[in-house]
Design a protein around this motif. Structure first.
Motif, PDB file in Angstrom:
ATOM      1  N   UNK A 151       0.859  -1.176   0.000  1.00  0.00           N
ATOM      2  CA  UNK A 151       0.000   0.000   0.000  1.00  0.00           C
ATOM      3  C   UNK A 151       0.900   1.232   0.000  1.00  0.00           C
ATOM      4  N   UNK A 152       0.524   2.235  -0.789  1.00  0.00           N
ATOM      5  CA  UNK A 152       1.330   3.449  -0.885  1.00  0.00           C
ATOM      6  C   UNK A 152       0.745   4.537   0.010  1.00  0.00           C
ATOM      7  N   UNK A 153       1.619   5.194   0.765  1.00  0.00           N
ATOM      8  CA  UNK A 153       1.237   6.326   1.593  1.00  0.00           C
ATOM      9  C   UNK A 153       2.125   7.508   1.214  1.00  0.00           C
ATOM     10  N   UNK A 213      -4.220   7.653   7.625  1.00  0.00           N
ATOM     11  CA  UNK A 213      -4.856   7.088   6.434  1.00  0.00           C
ATOM     12  C   UNK A 213      -5.857   6.024   6.864  1.00  0.00           C
ATOM     13  N   UNK A 214      -7.017   5.997   6.236  1.00  0.00           N
ATOM     14  CA  UNK A 214      -8.064   5.027   6.565  1.00  0.00           C
ATOM     15  C   UNK A 214      -7.855   3.752   5.761  1.00  0.00           C
ATOM     16  N   UNK A 246      -9.418   0.316   9.946  1.00  0.00           N
ATOM     17  CA  UNK A 246      -8.326   0.751  10.813  1.00  0.00           C
ATOM     18  C   UNK A 246      -7.785   2.077  10.314  1.00  0.00           C
ATOM     19  N   UNK A 247      -6.921   2.693  11.139  1.00  0.00           N
ATOM     20  CA  UNK A 247      -6.326   3.970  10.795  1.00  0.00           C
ATOM     21  C   UNK A 247      -4.816   3.883  10.989  1.00  0.00           C
ATOM     22  N   UNK A 248      -4.068   4.334   9.957  1.00  0.00           N
ATOM     23  CA  UNK A 248      -2.609   4.218   9.937  1.00  0.00           C
ATOM     24  C   UNK A 248      -1.990   5.600  10.082  1.00  0.00           C
ATOM     25  N   UNK A 301       1.884   3.410  13.234  1.00  0.00           N
ATOM     26  CA  UNK A 301       0.935   3.193  14.322  1.00  0.00           C
ATOM     27  C   UNK A 301      -0.406   2.861  13.691  1.00  0.00           C
ATOM     28  N   UNK A 302      -0.911   1.629  13.949  1.00  0.00           N
ATOM     29  CA  UNK A 302      -2.171   1.179  13.348  1.00  0.00           C
ATOM     30  C   UNK A 302      -3.164   0.958  14.474  1.00  0.00           C
TER      31      UNK A 302
END
Length: 693
Positions: free
Chosen positions: A329-331, A396-397, A381-383, A347-348
Motif C-alpha cells: 500500500x502506498x502512503x 490514512x483510513x 483501521x487507521x494508519x 501506528x495502526x
C-alpha cells in the motif's frame, strides 16, 4: 651534571681565547693514571684511579664515565662521581646500567674550572649490576593523557637513551623522559593509552627498562572525569548528526550506545577532547533519546539528550484491499527516515495489524500489512506515522476486504496451552451456537464476542466430542468420545440439553464401533451407521447399523447394512429445511458427494457428485440462507441447496489452518471458526469471489 660540564668547558675556552690580558699566570693541570677495575661482581664494578699530580687548578668534581660504546662521551655514558678533590687513590662503585657478559668502556675524569679532563678508556666485561631501585610514582590527583609523572628511587641512569618506559596493554608508544636527577626522573604519559586495567583494578601497569634492568609494576591511578554540556533544546533530523560538547572527552575505547538499544553502534563522525559527533540513524527512534558514552573504561549515561522532527502523512488518504505477505500500500507524506525503510514506524489503530515499511522515498512509502496473530482485527483501521514516537498529524483510513479476520480471544476460558490432541467441534442449535472443546461445552455469542463455559465434565478421554458432535431438531447435542480399553477403543455417548444445560451418558452401543461412518438424529433415534473399530494392530471396518431410542435408551440393530468403503473418513450430517443430508468422501481420493436421508427406507441416496476432492475439516457444513459452504484442505466451494449449483471460492483467506478439525458455526450471516491454541475467526461471505464449476 652534563650541563655543568658544558658550562665549565665553555668557560675554560673563553679564558684561553681572551685577548684583554697580555700575560698569563703559570698554571698546571692535574694528572692521573688510567682507570683500572678494582673489583667486579654481579652487583656492579668498583673503579679506581691514582692521582699523579694535582696541578695548580682546583678540582671541583672527580669520578668515572662508562658506556658500552667505544665512542665514550658525556652524552652516551653513565657517570659516577663525588664532589671536590680526590684522594691520592680514589675509588667509586658503579652499581647500575650494566648487563652481564657485555663489554663496557670506562674512563676517569676530573672537573676543573677550565673544563673536563678525561683519561684514556679501558674495556671490561660486566658481571651484571644491581640496577635502579624503584620507590614510588607521583601523579596529579586526576590523570589525563599527556600529563607528567615523577618516578622516585635511586641508581637511575643519567643517560635518557637508556630509558624505555611503556604502559602495558597499550600500543608501544615510548614515554618521553624529560628530567633526570639522582633520586627521580619525570616522564610524559602517552597521548593515548589503555584504560582497561584502570577500569578493572584502579591501577595502571608500567614497564620500565632502564640501563639493562626491567620492572613491571601496577600503580594506583585515578583518571580525570569528563564533563558534558547538554543542550536541552537539541533537535535533529532523522539522518542528522548529534554533537555532545564537553571537556576531557578523549578515550582509548570510543563508542556511543543508546540506553534502549545497547547492541547498536551509531556511526562516530568525530571524537575530540571537547566534543563528540555521531550519526542519529538509530534503528528504532524515541521521542527523546538517552545515550551512554564509553569514556576511559566507564559509561556515562546522559538522559533526554535530543529529540527529532516527526514524519507526516498527507490528509484524506484511503486504502482498501487484502493484507498479508507481499501486500503493498502506498502512503504519501514527508520527512521519512530515508536511510532505512524498516526504521520507519507505523501506528495502526485499533491493534491487530502489523505494518512494515518496505520502500521509502522522499515523498512516499510502500508498506506491507499483516495480521499480528495475537489480537483481533477490525475491518476498518487507521494508519499513522510514528517515527521517534511522534504521531503524525494525519492518518490514512484502511478498509479490509479480506474475508476472514481474527475476531476474538478467550484465554480466560480456554487458556493458552495447546495440545496436538485438541479438537474443536462447532455446532448450531437453533439460534444458539456452541463449541465442544476438550471436556468443556462452551456457548458463543458472536455479536457480543462472549464465550461462556456452561459445562465441564471429567471423562477418561481427551475430547468430549472427539468422535463426533451432532445436534437434533429438539435442541440437544450428542457427542461421542474415544475411550481406550486394553487393545481397542470404544465409544461413550453423551447427550447435552441446551435448554437446561444438563448432561447425561447414554448406554454404550452393543457393537464395538469406535468411529461411526454416519451419526445423525431422526425421529427420536440416534443412528450409528458403519464405521471402524480401532485396534492397536489394525482398524476393522464394520457395516452394522444401530440406533438407540432416545426415550427408552434401547439399542436396535437395523437390517440394512452400510456399504464397505475401505475409507475411514466420517460423513458429515446436517439438516436443511427439515431434511437430513450428509456430505463427505465415501471412496478414498475421490470427490465428495451430497446425500439425502430417506426416513421411510432409512437409507441414504446420493443426489450430487461434488467438485471438491478434499477432506472436510469441519464437523458440520456452514449454512447461510440457501447456501452451504464447504472448507477443506484442498479447496473451498459454495453450494446453493435449492438449485445444487456449485461455485468455487477463489479468495478464501489463508489465515486459517485446516491441519486440525476446526469448530465452525454460523451466526447472523457470518461464519465463526475456533482453532485450538489460536482464537476465534470471523469469515464474511460478502467478501468472497467465485468462479462457476
Amino acid at each position: 651534571m652534563k650541563n655543568q660540564f658544558l658550562i665549565f668547558f665553555l668557560f675554560g675556552l673563553f679564558l684561553l681565547l681572551a685577548c684583554e690580558k697580555q700575560e698569563f699566570e703559570p698554571r698546571t693541570s692535574p694528572r692521573f693514571t688510567l682507570t683500572y677495575v678494582q673489583s667486579i661482581d654481579s652487583k656492579g664494578v668498583e673503579f679506581a684511579a691514582n692521582m699523579i699530580d694535582y696541578g695548580s687548578e682546583s678540582i671541583l668534581e672527580h669520578g668515572f664515565i662508562y658506556s658500552d660504546s667505544q665512542n665514550l662521551t658525556l652524552e652516551n655514558g653513565e657517570v659516577v662521581s663525588r664532589n671536590g678533590k680526590p684522594n691520592k687513590q680514589f675509588k667509586i662503585r658503579a652499581n647500575h646500567s650494566m648487563i652481564e657478559g657485555r663489554v663496557y668502556y670506562v674512563a676517569a675524569y676530573l672537573l676543573t674550572p677550565s673544563g673536563i679532563i678525561l683519561s684514556q678508556f679501558i674495556p671490561f666485561v660486566s658481571k651484571g649490576s644491581q640496577g635502579f631501585i624503584f620507590n614510588s610514582i607521583s601523579t596529579p590527583n586526576e590523570v589525563y593523557y599527556g600529563d607528567t609523572i615523577t618516578v622516585h628511587g635511586s641508581n637511575f641512569s643519567s643517560n635518557p637513551a637508556n630509558y624505555e618506559i611503556y604502559i602495558l596493554g597499550t600500543p608501544q608508544i615510548k614515554m618521553e623522559v624529560v628530567e633526570i636527577s639522582n633520586n627521580s626522573f619525570k616522564a610524559i604519559l602517552p597521548p593515548m593509552f589503555s584504560s582497561t586495567e584502570i577500569k578493572e583494578s584502579g591501577t595502571l601497569r608500567f614497564f620500565f627498562h632502564i640501563g639493562g634492568k626491567e620492572l613491571e609494576i601496577n600503580w594506583p591511578i585515578k583518571l580525570k572525569e569528563p564533563t558534558f554540556e547538554i543542550d536541552t533544546n537539541l533537535r535533529v533530523n532523522f539522518e542528522g548528526e548529534v554533537t555532545i560538547k564537553g571537556d576531557y572527552l578523549e578515550s582509548d575505547i570510543q563508542y556511543v550506545r543508546f540506553l534502549d538499544e545497547p547492541y547498536f553502534d551509531p556511526q562516530i563522525i568525530s571524537w575530540e577532547k571537547d566534543k563528540i559527533v555521531f550519526k542519529a540513524n538509530k534503528p528504532s527512534r524515541k521521542k527523546r533519546e538517552s545515550i551512554g558514552i564509553h569514556i576511559r573504561g566507564k559509561i556515562y549515561q546522559l538522559e533526554n539528550v535530543y529529540t527529532y522532527y516527526g514524519s507526516q502523512l498527507e490528509p484524506n488518504q484511503e486504502l482498501k484491499g487484502e493484507i498479508g505477505p507481499g501486500s503493498r500500500f502506498e502512503l504519501k507524506g514527508s520527512n521519512f527516515i530515508l536511510g532505512s525503510a524498516y526504521s520507519n514506524q507505523l501506528l495502526i489503530e485499533p491493534s491487530g495489524i502489523n505494518g512494515n515499511v518496505m520502500e521509502v522515498h522522499q515523498d512516499r512509502i510502500l508498506v506491507e500489512l499483516n495480521f499480528n496473530g495475537i489480537d483481533p482485527v477490525s475491518r476498518t483501521s487507521f494508519i499513522s506515522m510514528y517515527n521517534a514516537q511522534l504521531k503524525s498529524n494525519h492518518s490514512a483510513k484502511l478498509t479490509l476486504d479480506t474475508p476472514t479476520l481474527p475476531y476474538s480471544r478467550h484465554e480466560n476460558i480456554v487458556g493458552t496451552d495447546y495440545d496436538n490432541l485438541d479438537l474443536a467441534r462447532g455446532i448450531n442449535v437453533g439460534e444458539k451456537t456452541f463449541f465442544v472443546w476438550r471436556n468443556k461445552i462452551l456457548e458463543f455469542n458472536a455479536q457480543q464476542k462472549k464465550l461462556i463455559e456452561i459445562k465441564n465434565t471429567q471423562i477418561s478421554s481427551h475430547n468430549l466430542g472427539g468422535a463426533f458432535t451432532v445436534s437434533s431438531p429438539d435442541g440437544k447435542i450428542y457427542m461421542g468420545s474415544y475411550n481406550r480399553e486394553y487393545y481397542w477403543e470404544y465409544l461413550r455417548i453423551f447427550e447435552f440439553d441446551t435448554y437446561n444445560n444438563s448432561l447425561k451418558e447414554l448406554p454404550r452401543p452393543p457393537h464395538n464401533v469406535s468411529a461411526p461412518r454416519y451419526v445423525y438424529v431422526s425421529e427420536n433415534h440416534l443412528y450409528l451407521d458403519g464405521g471402524f473399530t480401532r485396534k492397536i494392530t489394525k482398524d476393522e471396518e464394520i457395516t452394522d447399523r444401530y440406533r438407540i431410542n432416545l426415550h427408552s435408551s434401547q439399542w436396535e440393530k437395523l437390517e440394512m447394512e452400510s456399504q464397505l468403503t475401505n475409507h475411514n473418513q466420517m460423513m458429515n450430517t446436517f439438516y436443511f429445511k427439515d431434511k437430513l443430508y450428509a456430505i463427505g468422501n465415501l471412496i478414498p481420493n475421490e470427490n465428495q458427494i451430497l446425500q439425502e436421508f430417506d426416513k421411510n427406507t432409512l437409507s441414504w441416496t446420493t443426489i450430487k457428485d461434488l467438485n471438491s476432492s478434499g477432506v472436510l475439516k469441519t464437523n458440520q457444513p456452514c449454512i447461510i440462507g440457501d447456501e452451504l459452504f464447504l472448507f477443506n484442505d484442498r479447496d473451498q466451494i459454495k453450494i446453493n441447496m435449492s438449485t445444487l449449483k456449485e461455485e468455487k471460492i477463489n479468495n478464501f483467506s489463508n489465515t486459517l489452518s485446516w491441519n486440525k478439525i476446526s469448530g465452525t458455526i454460523t451466526s447472523k450471516g457470518k461464519i465463526y471458526t475456533y482453532i485450538p491454541g489460536l482464537m476465534i475467526y470471523e469469515t464474511d461471505p460478502e467478501f468472497f469471489y467465485y468462479d462457476d464449476l
